[in-house]
Design a protein around this motif. Structure first.
Motif, PDB file in Angstrom:
ATOM      1  N   GLU A  90       0.837  -1.364  -0.331  1.00 38.45           N
ATOM      2  CA  GLU A  90       0.197   0.229  -0.139  1.00 38.45           C
ATOM      3  C   GLU A  90       1.266   1.237   0.014  1.00 38.45           C
ATOM      4  OE1 GLU A  90      -4.063   1.521   2.607  1.00 38.45           O
ATOM      5  OE2 GLU A  90      -3.672  -0.484   2.620  1.00 38.45           O
ATOM      6  N   HIS A  91       2.459   1.085   0.544  1.00 44.73           N
ATOM      7  CA  HIS A  91       3.251   2.128   0.633  1.00 44.73           C
ATOM      8  C   HIS A  91       4.062   2.439  -1.228  1.00 44.73           C
ATOM      9  CE1 HIS A  91       2.775   3.535   4.380  1.00 44.73           C
ATOM     10  NE2 HIS A  91       2.846   2.097   4.562  1.00 44.73           N
ATOM     11  N   GLU A  92       3.669   1.481  -1.459  1.00 42.46           N
ATOM     12  CA  GLU A  92       4.444   1.437  -2.355  1.00 42.46           C
ATOM     13  C   GLU A  92       4.071   2.094  -3.733  1.00 42.46           C
ATOM     14  OE1 GLU A  92       5.125  -2.693  -3.450  1.00 42.46           O
ATOM     15  OE2 GLU A  92       6.525  -2.936  -2.559  1.00 42.46           O
ATOM     16  N   PRO A  93       2.669   2.175  -4.372  1.00 41.72           N
ATOM     17  CA  PRO A  93       1.761   2.883  -5.783  1.00 41.72           C
ATOM     18  C   PRO A  93       2.236   4.365  -5.834  1.00 41.72           C
ATOM     19  CG  PRO A  93       0.078   2.021  -4.268  1.00 41.72           C
ATOM     20  CD  PRO A  93       1.504   1.550  -3.209  1.00 41.72           C
ATOM     21  N   SER A  94       2.999   5.030  -6.611  1.00 39.04           N
ATOM     22  CA  SER A  94       3.324   6.079  -6.933  1.00 39.04           C
ATOM     23  C   SER A  94       1.418   6.423  -7.268  1.00 39.04           C
ATOM     24  CB  SER A  94       3.330   6.027  -8.309  1.00 39.04           C
ATOM     25  OG  SER A  94       2.996   5.963  -9.407  1.00 39.04           O
ATOM     26  N   SER A 115     -11.481  12.195   8.974  1.00 38.58           N
ATOM     27  CA  SER A 115     -11.612  10.950   7.960  1.00 38.58           C
ATOM     28  C   SER A 115     -10.595   9.730   9.032  1.00 38.58           C
ATOM     29  CB  SER A 115     -11.886  11.164   6.627  1.00 38.58           C
ATOM     30  OG  SER A 115     -12.160  12.064   6.676  1.00 38.58           O
ATOM     31  N   GLU A 116      -9.355  10.201   8.728  1.00 37.30           N
ATOM     32  CA  GLU A 116      -8.131   9.514   9.038  1.00 37.30           C
ATOM     33  C   GLU A 116      -7.400   9.168  10.656  1.00 37.30           C
ATOM     34  OE1 GLU A 116      -5.338  10.612   5.534  1.00 37.30           O
ATOM     35  OE2 GLU A 116      -5.281  11.590   6.697  1.00 37.30           O
ATOM     36  N   ILE A 117      -7.752  10.124  10.881  1.00 36.92           N
ATOM     37  CA  ILE A 117      -7.804   9.750  12.374  1.00 36.92           C
ATOM     38  C   ILE A 117      -8.537   8.662  13.272  1.00 36.92           C
ATOM     39  CG2 ILE A 117      -7.494  11.062  14.970  1.00 36.92           C
ATOM     40  CD1 ILE A 117      -5.197  11.366  12.980  1.00 36.92           C
ATOM     41  N   ASP A 160       0.465   8.964   4.954  1.00 30.66           N
ATOM     42  CA  ASP A 160       1.456   8.024   4.404  1.00 30.66           C
ATOM     43  C   ASP A 160       1.144   6.965   5.681  1.00 30.66           C
ATOM     44  OD1 ASP A 160       2.282   8.296   2.044  1.00 30.66           O
ATOM     45  OD2 ASP A 160       3.745   9.587   2.614  1.00 30.66           O
ATOM     46  N   ARG A 161       0.677   6.587   6.096  1.00 33.70           N
ATOM     47  CA  ARG A 161      -0.042   5.873   7.148  1.00 33.70           C
ATOM     48  C   ARG A 161      -1.273   4.864   6.990  1.00 33.70           C
ATOM     49  NH1 ARG A 161       4.561   5.314   9.804  1.00 33.70           N
ATOM     50  NH2 ARG A 161       5.230   7.306  10.879  1.00 33.70           N
ATOM     51  N   THR A 162      -1.173   3.685   7.201  1.00 32.23           N
ATOM     52  CA  THR A 162      -2.372   3.080   6.525  1.00 32.23           C
ATOM     53  C   THR A 162      -2.682   2.759   8.496  1.00 32.23           C
ATOM     54  OG1 THR A 162      -1.442   0.248   7.913  1.00 32.23           O
ATOM     55  CG2 THR A 162      -0.678   0.907   5.395  1.00 32.23           C
ATOM     56  N   ILE A 163      -4.382   2.570   8.294  1.00 31.36           N
ATOM     57  CA  ILE A 163      -4.988   2.195   9.179  1.00 31.36           C
ATOM     58  C   ILE A 163      -4.534   1.264  10.592  1.00 31.36           C
ATOM     59  CG2 ILE A 163      -7.337   1.911  10.120  1.00 31.36           C
ATOM     60  CD1 ILE A 163      -8.193   2.344   7.809  1.00 31.36           C
ATOM     61  N   ALA A 164      -4.106   0.580   9.923  1.00 35.63           N
ATOM     62  CA  ALA A 164      -3.222  -0.617  11.032  1.00 35.63           C
ATOM     63  C   ALA A 164      -2.113   0.336  11.836  1.00 35.63           C
ATOM     64  CB  ALA A 164      -2.857  -1.769  10.887  1.00 35.63           C
ATOM     65  N   GLU A 165      -1.125   1.070  10.992  1.00 35.88           N
ATOM     66  CA  GLU A 165      -0.074   1.700  11.410  1.00 35.88           C
ATOM     67  C   GLU A 165      -0.652   3.079  12.528  1.00 35.88           C
ATOM     68  OE1 GLU A 165       2.947   1.485   7.965  1.00 35.88           O
ATOM     69  OE2 GLU A 165       1.492   2.522   7.767  1.00 35.88           O
ATOM     70  N   LEU A 166      -1.665   3.544  11.895  1.00 34.53           N
ATOM     71  CA  LEU A 166      -2.222   4.777  12.966  1.00 34.53           C
ATOM     72  C   LEU A 166      -2.433   3.645  14.097  1.00 34.53           C
ATOM     73  CD1 LEU A 166      -3.970   6.688  10.664  1.00 34.53           C
ATOM     74  CD2 LEU A 166      -2.237   7.433  11.620  1.00 34.53           C
ATOM     75  N   ALA A 214       7.793   8.418  13.751  1.00 38.82           N
ATOM     76  CA  ALA A 214       8.239   7.496  14.668  1.00 38.82           C
ATOM     77  C   ALA A 214       8.155   6.487  13.460  1.00 38.82           C
ATOM     78  CB  ALA A 214       6.754   7.558  15.233  1.00 38.82           C
ATOM     79  N   GLN A 215       9.005   4.902  13.648  1.00 39.59           N
ATOM     80  CA  GLN A 215       8.885   3.730  12.477  1.00 39.59           C
ATOM     81  C   GLN A 215       7.625   2.523  13.757  1.00 39.59           C
ATOM     82  OE1 GLN A 215      10.189   4.067   9.735  1.00 39.59           O
ATOM     83  NE2 GLN A 215      10.839   5.080  10.158  1.00 39.59           N
ATOM     84  N   VAL A 216       7.196   2.031  12.606  1.00 38.35           N
ATOM     85  CA  VAL A 216       6.489   1.295  13.328  1.00 38.35           C
ATOM     86  C   VAL A 216       6.236  -0.181  12.255  1.00 38.35           C
ATOM     87  CG1 VAL A 216       4.953   2.728  15.017  1.00 38.35           C
ATOM     88  CG2 VAL A 216       3.965   2.244  12.899  1.00 38.35           C
ATOM     89  N   HIS A 217       5.673  -1.295  13.055  1.00 42.56           N
ATOM     90  CA  HIS A 217       6.232  -2.349  12.291  1.00 42.56           C
ATOM     91  C   HIS A 217       4.815  -3.720  13.031  1.00 42.56           C
ATOM     92  CE1 HIS A 217       7.195  -6.672  10.349  1.00 42.56           C
ATOM     93  NE2 HIS A 217       7.773  -5.805   8.748  1.00 42.56           N
TER      94      HIS A 217
END
Length: 533
Positions: free
Chosen positions: A25-29, A419-421, A488-494, A510-513
């Motif tokens: 999901e982070h890859e596409p332009s 919408s995103e938070i 650029d954060r997915t819902i899971a990363e948020l 911040a870095q998350v995985h």
């Protein structure tokens, strides 16, 4: 012992698939994302377009108060052939829609989660004509007021569903564009009503005011929404994974071999199960518990920033151009110019929102708008002692500039943030709470601003800019310390970032995985939803 081991293997596989989906999901332009989700873009635009009616209705009633035909039909005679709608009725009619919207919002969270976004939207669209007819044939102000309140109910439903649907069908790369498109619809509605009212200026009663009411019916969206795919996130929340996969297939391009439906579904499933384990509930009170309390406060603040950034003060741009000596018709045309600038500003906001992020643009916008209001306040001090058309022109011009900046850096960004938070489980209810709070504050602001501007009341005139400059400054303090960067954060990363209590200023770096869940000992419940994967 075999079952637990098997469960751990299953969770490891799901986490691996979910992490792979996150990476993809982070890859596409931008262009690649549009090609993959071109259908989703179209459906999101369609659902959000219902909000054109909200922007239209917001401007319509207050504008009709200045129309001679409307005044004669519903106002009291003042003598010499003049009529006037009394101040209490003006207040009631302009706030009636807000009251209805609060009612609609109170049902929106339940209805959208119970029946889905598509069915709820169709139902709301079907009842709009009934309430328009109440206004169209209203024989008195009381009936007109009832029509305003009733029409506000479906408008309240539109407000919450448009934002939520957009973020739930869009990938991370496109969320900002489609959620901020909501502001375009709102501005477009105001631009349309300004043009319609300009066109009926010379029309005789009763059509001079009935035609603008009837124009709300020119949005035949119900049959098109009937064909719209349901939100895949909602289907996952309802444990309907096959339907969710079908919906994802309808929202994406089948030619894209890099997109994996199953892995994307795994990401949605694990995110949903994680939130269920953390939240332990999906009622309104859950929005104020645990990490969701912080998220709900942010959403409320971002929505209310639309009022705190001086939206009611900017609506007086026509007033200052009239003071500058413009004829009423030409001053009215300036309001059309203002909404046109707002429309352009929203579209242009997509560039900085993508590159510098929501948080930075939001803060810069508040600084710029607050600075303009402060300058207007200073000019107002001079205007009070030495009235001149030149100062009124300058104030009107600055207000036009504030319209452009506010729509390009504050209003459009606020729709993306609200919408995103929120978490996916409580997104509908968080937006409902925030929008209802906004409606209440907006009522207060609309009661306050006439006292500030009216020479027979407080008589601040342009000095009102000082008040709204201070309001912008307070909003800036909130935004700087509380509002994070979701770009650029997915819902899971948020979810992980809020769980780790990362400060708003450190969100972007911040870095998350997703593997952090397993490393911290977190497991997902052995539900039917996980088993079915």
């Amino acid at each position: 012992m075999d079952k637990p081991a098997g469960g751990r293997v299953l969770q490891q596989e799901l986490l691996s698939d979910a992490q792979d989906a996150t990476n993809r999901e982070h890859e596409p332009s931008l262009v690649q994302a549009i090609k993959l989700y071109s259908k989703a873009v179209g459906w999101s635009i369609l659902m959000s377009t219902a909000l054109v009616m909200d922007g239209y209705d917001t401007k319509l009633m207050s504008s009709l108060f200045a129309q001679g035909a409307f005044q004669e039909a519903y106002g009291k005679p003042l003598g010499k052939g003049k009529y006037q709608i009394s101040a209490p009725w003006q207040t009631g009619l302009t706030k009636g829609s807000n009251v209805g919207q609060i009612i609609g919002l109170s049902f929106s969270g339940y209805l959208s989660e119970r029946f889905g976004f598509r069915k709820t939207m169709i139902g709301a669209l079907l009842i709009v004509p009934c309430f328009i007819f109440v206004q169209f044939f209203a024989p008195s102000l009381a009936v007109l007021e009832a029509g305003q309140i009733l029409l506000g109910i479906p408008l309240g439903l539109f407000q919450s569903m448009a934002c939520v649907y957009a973020v739930e069908v869009m990938p991370t790369r496109l969320r900002g564009y489609l959620t901020s498109y909501v502001n375009i619809c709102w501005v477009l509605g105001q631009l349309i009503v300004s043009g319609v009212l300009r066109g009926v200026l010379d029309m005789k009663a009763p059509w001079a005011y009935r035609v603008p009411f009837a124009m709300v019916l020119a949005h035949p969206l119900d049959h098109r929404c009937f064909l719209a795919p349901e939100s895949p996130w909602w289907l996952v929340r309802k444990n309907r994974l096959e339907d969710a996969k079908t919906s994802l297939r309808r929202l994406t391009s089948p030619q894209n071999v890099a997109f994996d439906l199953d892995k994307t579904l795994a990401l949605m499933t694990l995110t949903t199960e994680h939130e269920r384990e953390v939240n332990k509930g999906t009622h309104f009170l859950a929005c104020f518990r645990g990490t969701d309390r912080r998220r709900t406060i942010i959403v409320i603040g971002c929505y209310c920033m639309q009022v705190l950034s001086g939206s009611t003060f900017r609506s007086y741009v026509t007033y200052f151009f009239e003071q500058a000596g413009l004829p009423t018709t030409q001053a009215f045309n300036m309001s059309i110019v203002a909404y046109g600038l707002g429309l352009i500003g929203t579209v242009l906001s997509w560039v900085p929102m993508t590159h510098i992020g929501r948080r930075a643009l939001f803060n810069y916008g508040l600084i710029a708008v607050g600075s303009i209001f402060f300058i207007i306040g200073g000019l107002g001090v001079r205007l009070a002692f030495a009235p001149s058309s030149g100062l009124s022109w300058a104030i009107g011009g600055l207000l036009l500039a504030s319209v452009f900046i506010a729509d390009s850096a504050v209003l459009s960004v606020s729709y993306a943030l609200v919408s995103e938070i929120p978490s996916s489980l409580l997104r509908s209810k968080s937006v409902v709470i925030a929008r209802a709070t906004y409606a209440v504050i907006n009522i207060v602001a609309n009661v306050l601003i006439p006292y500030q501007m009216n020479p027979t009341a407080w008589g601040w005139s342009a000095r009102t800019g000082f008040f709204w400059a201070g309001s912008c400054f307070l909003g800036l303090i909130f935004s700087y310390f509380v509002v994070p960067e979701p770009k650029d954060r997915t819902i899971a990363e948020l979810d992980l970032l809020f769980k780790k209590k990362v400060s708003a200023r450190n969100f972007a770096k911040a870095q998350v995985h997703l593997s952090e869940r397993q490393a911290s000992g977190e497991t997902f419940p052995d539900t039917e939803l996980v088993k079915s994967m």
